[in-house]
Design a protein around this motif. Structure first.
Motif, PDB file in Angstrom:
ATOM      1  N   ASP A  22       0.786  -1.195  -0.251  1.00 31.13           N
ATOM      2  CA  ASP A  22      -0.104  -0.065   0.454  1.00 31.13           C
ATOM      3  C   ASP A  22       0.548   0.840   0.045  1.00 31.13           C
ATOM      4  O   ASP A  22       0.689   2.449  -0.650  1.00 31.13           O
ATOM      5  CB  ASP A  22      -0.692   0.168   0.843  1.00 31.13           C
ATOM      6  N   GLU A  23       2.331   1.580   0.636  1.00 30.69           N
ATOM      7  CA  GLU A  23       3.174   2.521   1.254  1.00 30.69           C
ATOM      8  C   GLU A  23       2.986   2.920  -0.306  1.00 30.69           C
ATOM      9  O   GLU A  23       3.148   3.504  -1.323  1.00 30.69           O
ATOM     10  CB  GLU A  23       3.989   2.411   2.204  1.00 30.69           C
ATOM     11  N   LEU A  24       3.912   1.920  -0.865  1.00 28.42           N
ATOM     12  CA  LEU A  24       4.503   1.505  -2.883  1.00 28.42           C
ATOM     13  C   LEU A  24       3.331   2.385  -3.755  1.00 28.42           C
ATOM     14  O   LEU A  24       3.484   3.273  -4.527  1.00 28.42           O
ATOM     15  CB  LEU A  24       5.334   0.974  -3.090  1.00 28.42           C
ATOM     16  N   ARG A  25       2.349   1.592  -3.394  1.00 23.03           N
ATOM     17  CA  ARG A  25       1.096   3.147  -4.683  1.00 23.03           C
ATOM     18  C   ARG A  25       0.781   4.114  -4.076  1.00 23.03           C
ATOM     19  O   ARG A  25       0.545   4.735  -5.028  1.00 23.03           O
ATOM     20  CB  ARG A  25      -0.174   1.597  -3.881  1.00 23.03           C
ATOM     21  N   ASP A  26       1.082   4.250  -2.644  1.00 19.58           N
ATOM     22  CA  ASP A  26       0.737   5.729  -2.613  1.00 19.58           C
ATOM     23  C   ASP A  26       1.723   6.627  -2.996  1.00 19.58           C
ATOM     24  O   ASP A  26       1.478   7.754  -3.673  1.00 19.58           O
ATOM     25  CB  ASP A  26       0.618   6.005  -1.272  1.00 19.58           C
ATOM     26  N   ARG A  27       2.996   6.123  -2.717  1.00 14.87           N
ATOM     27  CA  ARG A  27       4.349   7.040  -3.201  1.00 14.87           C
ATOM     28  C   ARG A  27       4.166   5.670  -5.099  1.00 14.87           C
ATOM     29  O   ARG A  27       5.066   8.102  -5.477  1.00 14.87           O
ATOM     30  CB  ARG A  27       5.539   5.921  -2.969  1.00 14.87           C
ATOM     31  N   LEU A  28       4.518   5.744  -5.528  1.00 12.89           N
ATOM     32  CA  LEU A  28       4.136   5.610  -7.209  1.00 12.89           C
ATOM     33  C   LEU A  28       3.082   6.228  -7.528  1.00 12.89           C
ATOM     34  O   LEU A  28       3.288   5.501  -9.028  1.00 12.89           O
ATOM     35  CB  LEU A  28       4.370   3.711  -7.447  1.00 12.89           C
ATOM     36  N   GLY A  29       1.892   6.376  -7.356  1.00 14.11           N
ATOM     37  CA  GLY A  29       0.429   6.921  -8.015  1.00 14.11           C
ATOM     38  C   GLY A  29      -0.210   5.573  -8.775  1.00 14.11           C
ATOM     39  O   GLY A  29      -0.630   6.079  -9.731  1.00 14.11           O
ATOM     40  N   LEU A  30      -0.329   4.530  -8.249  1.00  9.05           N
ATOM     41  CA  LEU A  30      -0.560   3.398  -8.389  1.00  9.05           C
ATOM     42  C   LEU A  30      -2.185   3.017  -7.940  1.00  9.05           C
ATOM     43  O   LEU A  30      -2.573   3.098  -7.011  1.00  9.05           O
ATOM     44  CB  LEU A  30       0.448   2.418  -8.401  1.00  9.05           C
ATOM     45  N   ALA A  31      -2.752   2.959  -8.926  1.00  7.42           N
ATOM     46  CA  ALA A  31      -4.280   2.767  -8.638  1.00  7.42           C
ATOM     47  C   ALA A  31      -4.824   1.017  -8.039  1.00  7.42           C
ATOM     48  O   ALA A  31      -5.421   0.868  -7.110  1.00  7.42           O
ATOM     49  CB  ALA A  31      -5.596   3.109  -9.661  1.00  7.42           C
ATOM     50  N   ARG A  32      -3.848   0.224  -7.772  1.00  4.28           N
ATOM     51  CA  ARG A  32      -4.415  -1.151  -7.989  1.00  4.28           C
ATOM     52  C   ARG A  32      -2.840  -1.662  -7.166  1.00  4.28           C
ATOM     53  O   ARG A  32      -2.060  -1.130  -7.692  1.00  4.28           O
ATOM     54  CB  ARG A  32      -5.074  -1.605  -9.064  1.00  4.28           C
ATOM     55  N   ARG A  33      -3.250  -2.644  -6.698  1.00  9.30           N
ATOM     56  CA  ARG A  33      -1.583  -3.420  -6.863  1.00  9.30           C
ATOM     57  C   ARG A  33      -1.427  -4.071  -7.901  1.00  9.30           C
ATOM     58  O   ARG A  33      -2.070  -4.828  -8.795  1.00  9.30           O
ATOM     59  CB  ARG A  33      -2.338  -4.623  -5.749  1.00  9.30           C
ATOM     60  N   VAL A  34       0.296  -3.834  -8.107  1.00 11.92           N
ATOM     61  CA  VAL A  34       0.226  -3.950  -9.361  1.00 11.92           C
ATOM     62  C   VAL A  34       2.275  -5.209  -8.744  1.00 11.92           C
ATOM     63  O   VAL A  34       2.665  -4.714  -7.821  1.00 11.92           O
ATOM     64  CB  VAL A  34       0.438  -3.158 -10.385  1.00 11.92           C
ATOM     65  N   THR A  35       2.476  -5.373  -9.701  1.00 13.84           N
ATOM     66  CA  THR A  35       4.055  -6.307  -9.991  1.00 13.84           C
ATOM     67  C   THR A  35       4.553  -4.874 -10.034  1.00 13.84           C
ATOM     68  O   THR A  35       3.998  -3.825 -11.213  1.00 13.84           O
ATOM     69  CB  THR A  35       4.074  -7.251 -10.662  1.00 13.84           C
TER      70      THR A  35
ATOM     71  N   ALA B 203       7.511  14.328 -16.828  1.00 12.44           N
ATOM     72  CA  ALA B 203       6.912  16.206 -16.527  1.00 12.44           C
ATOM     73  C   ALA B 203       5.377  16.676 -16.308  1.00 12.44           C
ATOM     74  O   ALA B 203       5.347  17.576 -16.299  1.00 12.44           O
ATOM     75  CB  ALA B 203       7.488  16.705 -18.292  1.00 12.44           C
ATOM     76  N   ALA B 204       5.203  15.659 -16.511  1.00 10.83           N
ATOM     77  CA  ALA B 204       3.352  16.159 -15.626  1.00 10.83           C
ATOM     78  C   ALA B 204       3.606  15.678 -14.218  1.00 10.83           C
ATOM     79  O   ALA B 204       2.288  16.172 -13.566  1.00 10.83           O
ATOM     80  CB  ALA B 204       2.803  14.559 -16.764  1.00 10.83           C
ATOM     81  N   GLY B 205       4.432  15.834 -13.724  1.00 10.61           N
ATOM     82  CA  GLY B 205       4.326  15.362 -12.357  1.00 10.61           C
ATOM     83  C   GLY B 205       4.099  14.236 -11.614  1.00 10.61           C
ATOM     84  O   GLY B 205       4.091  14.167 -10.433  1.00 10.61           O
ATOM     85  N   ARG B 206       4.123  12.860 -11.973  1.00 12.97           N
ATOM     86  CA  ARG B 206       4.009  11.733 -12.601  1.00 12.97           C
ATOM     87  C   ARG B 206       4.857  11.000 -11.623  1.00 12.97           C
ATOM     88  O   ARG B 206       6.551  11.037 -12.500  1.00 12.97           O
ATOM     89  CB  ARG B 206       2.995  10.715 -13.047  1.00 12.97           C
ATOM     90  N   PRO B 207       4.731  10.470 -10.250  1.00 18.39           N
ATOM     91  CA  PRO B 207       5.908   9.424 -10.429  1.00 18.39           C
ATOM     92  C   PRO B 207       5.955   8.425 -11.185  1.00 18.39           C
ATOM     93  O   PRO B 207       5.890   7.733 -11.567  1.00 18.39           O
ATOM     94  CB  PRO B 207       5.516   8.650  -9.055  1.00 18.39           C
ATOM     95  N   VAL B 208       7.317   7.453 -11.469  1.00 18.69           N
ATOM     96  CA  VAL B 208       8.419   7.150 -12.249  1.00 18.69           C
ATOM     97  C   VAL B 208       9.014   6.126 -11.255  1.00 18.69           C
ATOM     98  O   VAL B 208       9.090   4.731 -12.245  1.00 18.69           O
ATOM     99  CB  VAL B 208       8.404   7.624 -13.423  1.00 18.69           C
ATOM    100  N   GLU B 209       9.770   6.648 -10.228  1.00 15.09           N
ATOM    101  CA  GLU B 209      10.500   5.787  -9.638  1.00 15.09           C
ATOM    102  C   GLU B 209       9.902   6.590  -8.543  1.00 15.09           C
ATOM    103  O   GLU B 209       9.941   7.140  -7.738  1.00 15.09           O
ATOM    104  CB  GLU B 209      12.051   5.105 -10.567  1.00 15.09           C
ATOM    105  N   THR B 210       9.832   4.980  -6.811  1.00 14.79           N
ATOM    106  CA  THR B 210      10.535   5.862  -5.891  1.00 14.79           C
ATOM    107  C   THR B 210      11.511   5.082  -5.194  1.00 14.79           C
ATOM    108  O   THR B 210      11.817   3.419  -5.356  1.00 14.79           O
ATOM    109  CB  THR B 210       8.934   5.337  -4.538  1.00 14.79           C
ATOM    110  N   ALA B 211      12.504   5.792  -4.620  1.00 15.19           N
ATOM    111  CA  ALA B 211      13.938   4.683  -3.886  1.00 15.19           C
ATOM    112  C   ALA B 211      13.631   5.493  -2.132  1.00 15.19           C
ATOM    113  O   ALA B 211      13.162   6.229  -2.228  1.00 15.19           O
ATOM    114  CB  ALA B 211      15.380   5.638  -4.419  1.00 15.19           C
TER     115      ALA B 211
END
Length: 202
Positions: A99-112, A181-189
């Motif tokens: 759930d934390e990574l989903r929030d950080r990466l802006g993911l709508a659902r659980r993914v790999t 460029a659109a402000g969307r997360p592409v990676e978190t670390a």
């Protein structure tokens, strides 16, 4: 009155401080110290654990320890800059996004997601910090900016082992998220930095 392991830690600390075991030299084994001091191996292990947490000894659990060089204190000013020194062990894999990574990466659902953990080395070739990053897709998409947050952190057993330190060692954790460029997360670390070796200025 101090416990036996505390008295032993103090005695070993004095011997290190006197130069009997100089920086970079091999530290005696648990068995050798137990025999020399006439104490149980558990007493020695607890004493050695104190010295590892204090940064006086380097090495991984189960491996031969060495006396640590005095820690150079560095300042991290740009967590998004390329690392200027070497890279040590690297691990890679995939995992279900928490759930934390989903929030950080802006993911709508659980993914790999893919992950990578790397030891970043100082100029002397010793582990300086630990970098773990996560992203979706084969490779992270290009980024144009990054946002960073800093907080205190106690190292997990895995983090500490990778850096040759004791679990629970005080650390600084920089949470870095790269944005397109659109402000969307592409990676978190997560960058985990031993607190006695680093200052962070964001």
């Amino acid at each position: 009155m101090d416990a036996p392991y505390q008295r032993l830690a103090a005695a070993l600390r004095r011997r290190i401080g006197s130069g009997e075991w100089p920086p970079g030299s091999r530290f005696p084994s648990i068995a050798a110290l137990a025999a020399e001091y006439g104490v149980d191996r558990g007493v020695v292990q607890r004493a050695v654990g104190i010295l590892r947490r204090e940064g006086l000894l380097d090495g991984r659990p189960g491996a031969r320890l060495t006396v640590a060089y005095p820690a150079a204190v560095r300042t991290l000013t740009d967590p998004d800059a390329p690392w200027p020194h070497g890279v040590g062990d690297v691990e890679r894999g995939t995992a279900q996004a928490s759930d934390e990574l989903r929030d950080r990466l802006g993911l709508a659902r659980r993914v790999t997601v893919r992950w990578e953990r790397a030891e970043l080395l100082d100029p002397d070739g010793r582990p300086a910090l630990l970098l773990t990053r996560w992203w979706r897709g084969a490779e992270p998409r290009p980024h144009v900016a990054a946002r960073c947050e800093l907080r205190p952190h106690a190292m997990t057993a895995g983090e500490a082992a990778a850096l040759g330190l004791a679990a629970g060692t005080a650390a600084l954790l920089v949470e870095r998220t790269r944005l397109d460029a659109a402000g969307r997360p592409v990676e978190t670390a997560d960058l985990v930095l031993p607190a006695d070796r680093w200052r962070v200025s964001l």
